[in-house]
Design an enzyme around this catalytic site. Structure first.
Site, PDB file in Angstrom:
ATOM      1  N   ASP A  38       0.822  -1.216   0.000  1.00  0.00           N
ATOM      2  CA  ASP A  38       0.000   0.000   0.000  1.00  0.00           C
ATOM      3  C   ASP A  38       0.846   1.252   0.000  1.00  0.00           C
ATOM      4  O   ASP A  38       2.049   1.210  -0.133  1.00  0.00           O
ATOM      5  CB  ASP A  38      -1.072  -0.036   1.087  1.00  0.00           C
ATOM      6  CG  ASP A  38      -0.563  -0.603   2.369  1.00  0.00           C
ATOM      7  OD1 ASP A  38       0.567  -0.243   2.732  1.00  0.00           O
ATOM      8  OD2 ASP A  38      -1.273  -1.406   2.998  1.00  0.00           O
ATOM      9  N   LYS A  60      -4.850   3.274  -0.918  1.00  0.00           N
ATOM     10  CA  LYS A  60      -5.742   4.352  -1.308  1.00  0.00           C
ATOM     11  C   LYS A  60      -4.887   5.374  -2.037  1.00  0.00           C
ATOM     12  O   LYS A  60      -3.833   5.741  -1.585  1.00  0.00           O
ATOM     13  CB  LYS A  60      -6.342   4.976  -0.046  1.00  0.00           C
ATOM     14  CG  LYS A  60      -7.350   6.051  -0.343  1.00  0.00           C
ATOM     15  CD  LYS A  60      -8.115   6.455   0.916  1.00  0.00           C
ATOM     16  CE  LYS A  60      -7.189   6.828   2.065  1.00  0.00           C
ATOM     17  NZ  LYS A  60      -7.880   7.365   3.222  1.00  0.00           N
ATOM     18  N   MET A 187      -2.795   8.595  12.277  1.00  0.00           N
ATOM     19  CA  MET A 187      -3.881   9.003  11.385  1.00  0.00           C
ATOM     20  C   MET A 187      -4.608  10.221  11.919  1.00  0.00           C
ATOM     21  O   MET A 187      -5.835  10.325  11.829  1.00  0.00           O
ATOM     22  CB  MET A 187      -4.870   7.842  11.174  1.00  0.00           C
ATOM     23  CG  MET A 187      -4.205   6.674  10.478  1.00  0.00           C
ATOM     24  SD  MET A 187      -5.292   5.287  10.234  1.00  0.00           S
ATOM     25  CE  MET A 187      -5.081   4.399  11.748  1.00  0.00           C
TER      26      MET A 187
HETATM   27  N1  SAH Z   1       1.127  -0.090  10.687  1.00  0.00           N
HETATM   28  C1  SAH Z   1       1.606   1.271  10.677  1.00  0.00           C
HETATM   29  C2  SAH Z   1       0.528   2.288  10.944  1.00  0.00           C
HETATM   30  C3  SAH Z   1      -0.576   2.288   9.930  1.00  0.00           C
HETATM   31  S1  SAH Z   1      -1.766   3.528  10.216  1.00  0.00           S
HETATM   32  C4  SAH Z   1       2.768   1.394  11.665  1.00  0.00           C
HETATM   33  O1  SAH Z   1       2.992   0.492  12.473  1.00  0.00           O
HETATM   34  O2  SAH Z   1       3.477   2.391  11.612  1.00  0.00           O
HETATM   35  C5  SAH Z   1      -1.149   4.854   9.240  1.00  0.00           C
HETATM   36  C6  SAH Z   1      -0.628   5.964  10.110  1.00  0.00           C
HETATM   37  O3  SAH Z   1       0.654   5.639  10.595  1.00  0.00           O
HETATM   38  C7  SAH Z   1      -0.427   7.272   9.399  1.00  0.00           C
HETATM   39  O4  SAH Z   1      -1.623   7.995   9.278  1.00  0.00           O
HETATM   40  C8  SAH Z   1       0.531   7.970  10.324  1.00  0.00           C
HETATM   41  O5  SAH Z   1      -0.124   8.477  11.454  1.00  0.00           O
HETATM   42  C9  SAH Z   1       1.393   6.816  10.770  1.00  0.00           C
HETATM   43  N2  SAH Z   1       2.630   6.705   9.996  1.00  0.00           N
HETATM   44  C10 SAH Z   1       3.009   5.709   9.199  1.00  0.00           C
HETATM   45  N3  SAH Z   1       4.240   5.927   8.706  1.00  0.00           N
HETATM   46  C11 SAH Z   1       4.650   7.098   9.223  1.00  0.00           C
HETATM   47  C12 SAH Z   1       5.842   7.866   9.119  1.00  0.00           C
HETATM   48  N4  SAH Z   1       6.856   7.466   8.375  1.00  0.00           N
HETATM   49  N5  SAH Z   1       5.920   9.021   9.809  1.00  0.00           N
HETATM   50  C13 SAH Z   1       4.904   9.440  10.570  1.00  0.00           C
HETATM   51  N6  SAH Z   1       3.757   8.754  10.714  1.00  0.00           N
HETATM   52  C14 SAH Z   1       3.632   7.604  10.049  1.00  0.00           C
END
Ligand code: SAH
Length: 532
Positions: A38, A60, A187
């Site tokens: 994704d 998305k 998020m």
């Molecule tokens: N499984 C992922 C989270 C998925 S939900 C994890 O463990 O990181 C998606 C959210 O993760 C985004 O909206 C944001 O809030 C956060 N996110 C993912 N990658 C990020 C990054 N590199 N920097 C900041 N926030 C991040």
């Protein structure tokens, strides 16, 4: 049907930085026959799968409709049923708001074997990368990871002012205002005003430190600081966009990032062949730079060696002008069923230390390396060593200059040269690099063909900008989004760059004094970074 057992690996891709993919994750990418990924996954990871792996985007995307979770589950089952090795790559950790659990349950129901490979979650890593300790003795004794994404009926700013008051079901973030420790919201960008309002209602002081970390661990990382009172305004000023984590609590006061590295705060893009780019990127990281490696040149073997199939006994000297040449030669020799004894009577000359090291890795020490690492010096130096009846064989890149053999021929030396490999543009990586150009302060080039691959991608990018218009086009009008420093390995590379660059930007070019990876890195030193 391949006859193999279909299986699914749910792999955490980490928060963005390629280095934060786990070892197991990297191994599985190589094995994948189908890859479902994704939006949050670094696109460079996708280039690690084999050429025949089927890649399916299930995220998305702006404008496109979303592949539903049900469809993803069905796709996983379907591809595994075909007997394939399916890797489902997810940003961060698969089970941290990644809906990994739903996918696993769908596989269990169908009796499909699966493995979950944990990943480094952004909830912790994005903070650390921005200098925020998620816990700190006596300051933050716990941390809470909360999704700010609300399903339909999302909490909107102002929804609490109605008659329902604080107990309104829509005020679901209010209770978090009473929690101690570090609050980490994922998020949360779209929900920020509502979130802040409810945390204040829940009891947090307006002076509570708060921060947003956008695209943590990547080359585009930004950290915006404030308090619960100021953060919404600041987020607006800086135009913070997802993905970002929102951090609330005393821990957000900290900036645990060293400024003592020679390249602290610098953002450097690196081009070249994979081997060269890795070498330069590693050295730059050692000096504290944030690096975006985009090896936009691929090495492609030619048939020259196979066709000529030399008897190496006829050659007294084998001469290499690149580490890639060494690697290719030994790989091709092996493929032709020959071992090192075929070379027992040859001497070896190399252009510089990198090439020498590659040769040493293959079990041969170079008998000659010039003091200056140029083709001319190599040609003259080896010519001076030639004895009666010596024959030289140059093993080089198809596109390399003929200077070597020309000098030998003028000196009356019997010689032959074989273009045993060529380089080809890796358009996918070159295109990705252009999307990061606006945040880089420095970009390095290791060959004229690398410059060409880069400039060609620039043309494609310029055309794309024509369509999505706006900011990028403005940047181009200002002379292109080129970084302040463009570092070239040598004069041929520099000339190639000048050809594609408006004259008023030539003052950004620096050329390494020593034509090696080390020389390139040294030319990056000095100067400042600028991004937040
Ligand atoms: N499984 C992922 C989270 C998925 S939900 C994890 O463990 O990181 C998606 C959210 O993760 C985004 O909206 C944001 O809030 C956060 N996110 C993912 N990658 C990020 C990054 N590199 N920097 C900041 N926030 C991040």
């Amino acid at each position: 049907m391949t006859g193999e057992t279909g299986r699914v690996y749910l792999v955490g891709a980490g928060p963005g930085d390629e280095g934060l993919l786990t070892k197991r994750g990297g191994e599985l990418l190589k094995k994948a026959q189908v890859l479902l990924y994704d939006r949050l996954v670094d696109p460079r990871l996708l280039c690690r799968v084999s050429e025949d792996c089927e890649r399916i985007f299930v995220g998305k995307d702006a404008g496109n409709h979303r592949v539903s979770q049900k469809q993803i589950n069905e796709l996983l089952v379907k591809k595994a049923r075909e007997g394939r090795c399916v890797v489902r790559l997810k940003g961060g950790d698969p089970f941290v708001f990644g809906r990994g659990g739903e996918e696993v349950l769908a596989l269990e129901k169908e009796g499909i074997p699966y493995e979950v490979v944990p990943g480094v979650t952004s909830a912790v890593a994005a903070l650390a990368a921005a200098g925020i300790p998620v816990t700190h003795r006596n300051t933050a004794r716990s941390f809470h990871v909360i999704t700010a994404h609300t399903a339909k009926g999302a909490a909107k700013s102002g929804s609490l002012t109605g008659a329902d008051g604080v107990e309104d079901a829509k005020g679901r973030f209010v209770p978090y205002g009473a929690l101690e420790g570090t609050l980490v919201f994922l998020m949360g960008v779209g929900e920020l005003p509502a979130l802040v309002e409810q945390l204040l209602l829940g009891g947090k002081s307006k002076d509570t430190p708060a921060a947003l970390v956008e695209r943590g661990t990547t080359i585009r990382q930004r950290r915006i600081n404030g308090t619960l009172e100021t953060i919404v305004k600041r987020a607006g000023e800086y135009g913070v966009k997802p993905p970002a984590v929102f951090v609330v609590g005393e821990a957000a006061k900290f900036h645990l990032l060293s400024r003592e590295w020679p390249l602290s705060g610098r953002r450097i893009g690196v081009t070249g062949t994979p081997a060269m780019a890795e070498k330069v990127a590693d050295a730059l990281k050692e000096l504290g730079a944030r690096v975006y490696a985009a090896p936009c040149l691929k090495i492609v073997p030619t048939k020259a060696l196979e066709v000529r199939n030399p008897d190496y006994g006829e050659f007294s000297w084998l001469v290499f002008t690149s580490a890639n040449g060494v690697e290719q030669f030994f790989e091709q020799l092996k493929a032709m069923g020959k071992d090192c004894r075929a070379l027992a009577f040859c001497k070896f000359a190399v252009i510089g230390p990198g090439t020498g090291q590659a040769l040493w890795h293959r079990g041969f020490r170079a008998d000659y390396m010039p003091e200056r690492y140029t083709v001319e010096a190599l040609a003259e130096g080896t010519a001076a060593l030639a004895g009666r009846g010596d024959r030289f064989l140059s093993l080089r890149s198809e596109k390399a200059s003929c200077e070597l053999t020309e000098i030998w021929e003028r000196a009356g030396i019997a010689c032959e040269d074989l273009g045993i490999y060529e380089t080809a543009a890796d358009d996918e990586l070159a295109d990705l690099l252009w999307r990061q150009m606006d945040v880089l302060d420095t970009l390095t080039f290791a060959s004229a063909s690398g410059v060409k691959a880069f400039l060609d991608a620039g043309e494609r990018y310029r055309k794309d900008c024509g369509e999505d218009g706006g900011r990028q086009r403005e940047i181009f009008a200002l002379g292109g989004p080129f970084p302040q420093r463009l570092v070239c390995i040598g004069h041929k590379t520099e000339e190639a760059l000048k050809e594609g660059l408006p004259g008023e930007l030539w003052n950004r070019i620096r050329t390494a004094e020593e034509y090696t990876a080390r020389g390139l890195v040294e030319a990056c030193l000095g100067g400042k970074g600028g991004f937040l």
